[in-house]
Design an enzyme around this catalytic site. Structure first.
Site, PDB file in Angstrom:
ATOM      1  N   LYS A 160       0.854  -1.191   0.000  1.00  0.00           N
ATOM      2  CA  LYS A 160       0.000   0.000   0.000  1.00  0.00           C
ATOM      3  C   LYS A 160       0.886   1.236   0.000  1.00  0.00           C
ATOM      4  O   LYS A 160       2.035   1.177   0.437  1.00  0.00           O
ATOM      5  CB  LYS A 160      -0.882   0.010   1.252  1.00  0.00           C
ATOM      6  CG  LYS A 160      -1.992  -1.012   1.216  1.00  0.00           C
ATOM      7  CD  LYS A 160      -3.129  -0.555   2.093  1.00  0.00           C
ATOM      8  CE  LYS A 160      -4.156  -1.653   2.237  1.00  0.00           C
ATOM      9  NZ  LYS A 160      -4.689  -1.704   3.585  1.00  0.00           N
ATOM     10  N   HIS A 194       2.332   8.626   7.113  1.00  0.00           N
ATOM     11  CA  HIS A 194       3.493   7.789   7.443  1.00  0.00           C
ATOM     12  C   HIS A 194       4.779   8.614   7.464  1.00  0.00           C
ATOM     13  O   HIS A 194       5.683   8.348   8.237  1.00  0.00           O
ATOM     14  CB  HIS A 194       3.629   6.643   6.433  1.00  0.00           C
ATOM     15  CG  HIS A 194       2.551   5.607   6.545  1.00  0.00           C
ATOM     16  ND1 HIS A 194       1.771   5.234   5.483  1.00  0.00           N
ATOM     17  CD2 HIS A 194       2.112   4.879   7.596  1.00  0.00           C
ATOM     18  CE1 HIS A 194       0.905   4.319   5.875  1.00  0.00           C
ATOM     19  NE2 HIS A 194       1.090   4.082   7.159  1.00  0.00           N
ATOM     20  N   HIS A 229       1.965   7.014   2.793  1.00  0.00           N
ATOM     21  CA  HIS A 229       1.352   8.331   2.595  1.00  0.00           C
ATOM     22  C   HIS A 229       1.954   9.385   3.529  1.00  0.00           C
ATOM     23  O   HIS A 229       2.824   9.073   4.341  1.00  0.00           O
ATOM     24  CB  HIS A 229      -0.170   8.241   2.738  1.00  0.00           C
ATOM     25  CG  HIS A 229      -0.634   7.615   4.017  1.00  0.00           C
ATOM     26  ND1 HIS A 229      -0.470   8.223   5.236  1.00  0.00           N
ATOM     27  CD2 HIS A 229      -1.243   6.423   4.262  1.00  0.00           C
ATOM     28  CE1 HIS A 229      -0.964   7.447   6.176  1.00  0.00           C
ATOM     29  NE2 HIS A 229      -1.435   6.344   5.621  1.00  0.00           N
TER      30      HIS A 229
HETATM   31  N1  ARG Z   1       0.364   0.008   9.919  1.00  0.00           N
HETATM   32  C1  ARG Z   1      -0.466   0.912  10.635  1.00  0.00           C
HETATM   33  C2  ARG Z   1      -0.983   2.006   9.704  1.00  0.00           C
HETATM   34  O1  ARG Z   1      -0.383   2.278   8.697  1.00  0.00           O
HETATM   35  C3  ARG Z   1       0.216   1.563  11.789  1.00  0.00           C
HETATM   36  C4  ARG Z   1       0.782   0.628  12.810  1.00  0.00           C
HETATM   37  C5  ARG Z   1       0.945   1.277  14.131  1.00  0.00           C
HETATM   38  N2  ARG Z   1       1.592   0.468  15.144  1.00  0.00           N
HETATM   39  C6  ARG Z   1       1.029  -0.433  15.877  1.00  0.00           C
HETATM   40  N3  ARG Z   1       1.781  -1.082  16.740  1.00  0.00           N
HETATM   41  N4  ARG Z   1      -0.246  -0.729  15.811  1.00  0.00           N
HETATM   42  O2  ARG Z   1      -1.989   2.616   9.987  1.00  0.00           O
END
Ligand code: ARG
Length: 571
Positions: A129, A135, A132
């Site tokens: 994905k 991130h 963005h």
């Molecule tokens: N991958 C998730 C996202 O892009 C964020 C992960 C955050 N960390 C966690 N330990 N849940 O929204």
């Protein structure tokens, strides 16, 4: 020299019959915003209740009683309930120079961490994905926090909790089986995988049997089917290669990329412990932990109706794993505020996992507000998102163009990169993290605004002043008496405050405090530079001003470094 301590003692010695100790007085001492209100101020309303007197009367009385003879204090004033203290300027200067001299180039380093272990989890994009701008923001904030903790003597470990698990991968595999040959995944893999994902989703909606196939494939993937696992690994590698380009531009590194899939076989233990502790209830076929007694209305789902696990369960397994593997003192999650509820839930549920309180107390969600691009600008390019890599390269290109118009510098490529990336990083850090933000690249690159390039530019100026003068810093050359003008004192006070700024950024997990500080310091140097001729026929004056320039250079450089921003050689 601890000025606050000295002032607290003076106040303490002048009051009797009040139940307040010196440390408390010290805690209340403020640094006034305006210079005319002195260097330190004590708000007398703090004593109003116990003295049963109005603050302005207390201030007047205390002013008469306080004995500043033979002290470092020049004068005391009582103004609207405040006692304002003016420190003898040469003491301010001497104190700051001595403090700086202990560390010199290392100025700002601290050792409060005592090797305590801090995990900073940030970035954590999702495989296949797009990465963005949200991130981008966690990556930049997380990296700055990582630097700040490390600077303060903590053992700091950076974690990237990749989103690499879930039914979408089964869908991707099914899509790839159908149309994979149409795509060259070596170029722009994320765009292409997103496209495949869109197509297979559409097909699933049309045709229930395809959805069923995807479910089967997910089971196969979970059970380690070679074909499925290989493809999933390939998607992951391709995505990571893309993410690495961004990390390389930003100069961020991770100690671990253990993502969600890493915890997929570690979830049963979570379920077992919760079961054993009687915390699991069934709600509409799903296994959940009820959190109403914790003030959280939505229960935390541990196992879905169809028996599959979810995001939260993997996070709980990660907490168990991290506690055991790293024995952390703090585990910081830099994740957008949309996930506030998620973290509230898992932090509460974690308390039911038989973990030592040390760990559950150390879980911290550092959240940040929404970030978006200005309307109609880049937000619509390539669907409705902008590729972060493009954004960064754009910043570098634009920085190059601006530099082109300014000065002739060698090493343009490197400097454009440092300035472009510095601009983006600074833009993401300059406001308190919880504020919503419209990310405007042109604003970020404004060399005259409160921006990264502005601070970089002032830092480069300090360097060129020192170089032109051929100055080799030597504290012993400094005649303190010649640095007592307002501009010098302002600058010196800011420099002296650097360690406290860093600590406050650390305590609040708020890098913006350092970003703001660096702008203030850059501005103070600019004023100092404009008001004071540095290269001077009076060598005592010149040496002192050059030394102050050197102190500024080191402080600005170290502040920017904490934020993850480099200082160009020239600009
Ligand atoms: N991958 C998730 C996202 O892009 C964020 C992960 C955050 N960390 C966690 N330990 N849940 O929204």
């Amino acid at each position: 020299m601890d000025f606050k301590e000295i002032i607290a003692s003076l106040i303490f010695d002048s009051i009797n019959d009040v139940q307040i100790d010196k440390d408390e007085i010290k805690k209340y001492i403020e640094i006034p915003k305006e210079n005319e209100n002195g260097d330190f101020a004590f708000p007398c309303f703090r004593l109003a209740k116990s003295l049963k007197m109005a603050p302005n009367i207390i201030a007047e009385n205390l002013k008469e009683k306080i004995n500043i003879k033979d002290s470092i204090i020049e004068k005391v004033e009582a103004i609207s309930g405040y006692l304002n203290f003016f420190i003898d300027k040469s003491h301010i200067v001497k104190n700051a120079i001595d403090k700086f001299d202990i560390q010199k180039e290392e100025y700002g380093k601290q050792n409060i961490g005592n090797e305590k272990i801090i995990l900073v989890e940030y970035s954590s994009p999702n495989i296949a994905k797009p990465f963005h701008i949200g991130h981008l923001k966690t990556t930049i904030i997380g990296n700055a926090l990582f630097n700040i903790y490390k600077n303060c003597g903590y053992k700091t470990i950076s974690l990237n909790h990749l989103g690499d698990y879930g039914t979408q991968f089964a869908k991707l595999i099914e899509g790839y089986k159908r149309w994979g040959s149409e795509y060259d995944l070596e170029n722009d893999p994320i765009d292409k995988l997103s496209d495949i994902y869109k197509r297979i989703n559409e097909l699933c909606e049309e045709d229930e049997s395809v959805l069923e196939e995807c479910r089967e494939t997910f089971k196969k993937l979970e059970n380690g089917d070679e074909f499925c696992v290989n493809l999933w690994n390939r998607f992951k590698e391709l995505s990571l290669k893309e993410f690495e380009k961004i990390y390389k531009l930003l100069n961020v590194k991770f100690d671990s990329y253990n993502g969600e899939s890493f915890y997929s076989d570690k979830m049963q233990e979570v379920v077992d412990i919760l079961e054993k502790n009687g915390k699991l209830t069934t709600s509409q076929g799903a296994k959940v932990v009820d959190l109403t007694d914790k003030g959280i209305k939505t229960p935390c789902i541990i196992k879905k109706t169809d028996g599959t696990s979810i995001y939260a369960t993997r996070d709980l397994a990660a907490i168990l794993y991290r506690a055991r593997t790293y024995d952390f003192d703090k585990c910081i999650y830099v994740v957008a505020e949309e996930q506030n509820l998620h973290f509230k839930q898992i932090f509460e549920v974690a308390k039911y996992l038989d973990l030592d309180e040390k760990y559950t107390n150390g879980l911290i969600h550092v959240s940040y507000g929404m970030i978006r691009l200005p309307e109609g600008k880049m937000s619509t390019r390539k669907g409705n998102f902008v590729k972060v890599e493009d954004l960064l390269n754009d910043a570098i290109k634009k920085a190059g163009e601006i530099l082109q118009d300014r000065n002739d510098v060698d090493n343009k490529e490197l400097i454009s990169k440092q300035v472009g990336i510095g601009a983006v990083i600074f833009e993401d850090l300059k406001e308190s993290r919880i504020k919503n933000q419209v990310f405007d690249l042109n604003e970020a690159l404004n060399f005259n605004g409160e921006t990264g390039p502005y601070v970089q530019y002032m830092t480069v100026r300090t360097k060129s002043v020192l170089e032109k003068a051929g100055y080799i810093p030597n504290k012993d050359d400094v005649n303190i008496e010649v640095l007592t003008d307002n501009e010098s004192i302002n600058l010196i006070k800011l420099i002296e405050n650097f360690d406290k700024i860093i600590l406050s950024a650390l305590e609040k997990n708020e890098p913006s405090i350092i970003a703001r500080y660096s702008v203030d310091l850059a501005k103070a140097y600019s004023t100092f530079y404009n008001e004071n001729k540095i290269i001077n026929s009076d060598t005592a004056v010149q040496d002192a001003r050059l030394y102050l320039t050197y102190m500024t250079k080191v402080t600005l450089t170290n502040a920017l470094k904490l934020l993850g921003i480099e200082v160009p050689e020239k600009m």
